[in-house]
Design a protein around this motif. Structure first.
Motif: not given
Length: 322
Positions: A217-226, A269-273, A276-285, A295-296
């Motif tokens: 029953g785990a969700t993406a929101a649960d993954a972000a919290a973890a 909805e995970a916000g900067e979680t 932050a890594p998405l901006r860095e990953a795009v910048r690296a590619k 932006v959100p």
């Protein structure tokens, strides 16, 4: 259902319905973008495409009646946003991998269900309508070129140009969820393999985290919290999703060169979680590409209804001017 209606150009509201892969959102939308009588219903896609269509028509009829009860007059128009390939001119839902339907004449069916053949019905793609709202009154307001990407049950985008959203020649513009990011990946419902939405949609992240943590029953929101709590398994799931998403986005940036990239949908909805890594990953590619501002989305899950409302009001404006 018919009652005496005021002139469409001066009526106070339209019916707006946003159909997603798992749920539907509906509202009455005023000319000032105000939302009233907001409601939600499940899409019931597990019951098959016919049941989904029946549910859409029933929900629209419910909103229609609610509008008459509230305002004392019929809606000026109806705006309907659905996933997949959409023929906006013909009012047909051509294809949706998530809902399983093909060539559904939704405008015709809706007019019959509402017993309102003279009421204008605008049909649009769910993410493009959300992008239309974000571009006009949300995070992209005032921006000449933007790309809106929604990370929900699937992934799709909206290409914004000077206050409008590009539908494409055949109704398929913005379907970046079906860009191949892992050529040896699993088969997608669209018929290809390794599509972006198999790795970076909210649904995909939820499935991956459910497998990793053993909770079905785990969700993406649960993954972000973890991830926030420091769980290494969640971090691995998150990294794979972000890397795949960045890969797909760089392809889109290469083709479209937007000034602003707006990311919405459940995963955002995970916000900067996420950001932050998405901006860095795009910048690296990126190599030669200009890096857009990432932006959100600003309108949350109301964007689809607001966009469907805008489609309906735009249709009315076009009829008045013609």
């Amino acid at each position: 259902m018919s009652v005496t209606a005021r002139d469409n150009a001066t009526a106070a509201y339209v019916v707006a319905l946003d159909v997603g892969g798992t749920g539907m959102k509906g509202a009455l939308v005023g000319a000032d973008h105000s939302l009233s009588h907001q409601a939600r219903r499940p899409t019931a896609r597990d019951d098959g495409p016919r049941a989904v269509v029946d549910g859409v028509l029933a929900f629209a009829a419910e909103l229609w009646e609610a509008g008459i009860e509230r305002h004392g007059t019929e809606p000026a128009a109806v705006g309907l946003a659905v996933p997949g390939i959409v023929d906006e001119a013909e009012g047909t839902a051509v294809y949706s991998a998530n809902l399983g339907w093909r060539d559904v004449p939704l405008r015709e069916l809706l007019a019959k269900r509402l017993d309102a053949p003279a009421t204008p019905v605008a049909l649009g793609h769910d993410v493009r309508t959300g992008g239309l709202a974000e571009g006009r009154i949300g995070a992209g307001a005032g921006v000449d070129r933007f790309l809106f990407v929604a990370l929900g049950t699937g992934i799709a985008g909206a290409i914004g140009i000077d206050g409008r959203v590009e539908p494409g020649a055949h109704g398929g513009a913005g379907e970046i969820g079906h860009i191949t990011v892992r050529p040896d990946g699993p088969a997608c419902g669209c018929g290809r393999r390794g599509c972006l939405e198999l790795f970076a949609s909210a649904a995909a992240v939820g499935r991956a985290w459910a497998d990793a943590c053993g909770d079905p029953g785990a969700t993406a929101a649960d993954a972000a919290a973890a991830v926030v709590s420091g769980d290494a398994r969640a971090a691995a799931v998150w990294h794979e999703a972000v890397d795949a998403l960045a890969e797909g986005l760089v392809t889109a940036l290469t083709l479209l060169d937007p000034r602003v990239l707006i990311v919405g949908g459940g995963l955002a909805e995970a916000g900067e979680t996420l950001f932050a890594p998405l901006r860095e990953a795009v910048r690296a590619k990126v190599t030669f590409q200009q890096l857009p501002t990432i932006v959100p989305a600003a309108l949350g899950d109301a964007a689809g209804c607001l966009g469907a409302g805008l489609l309906a009001w735009d249709l009315l404006s076009a009829e008045v001017s013609s």
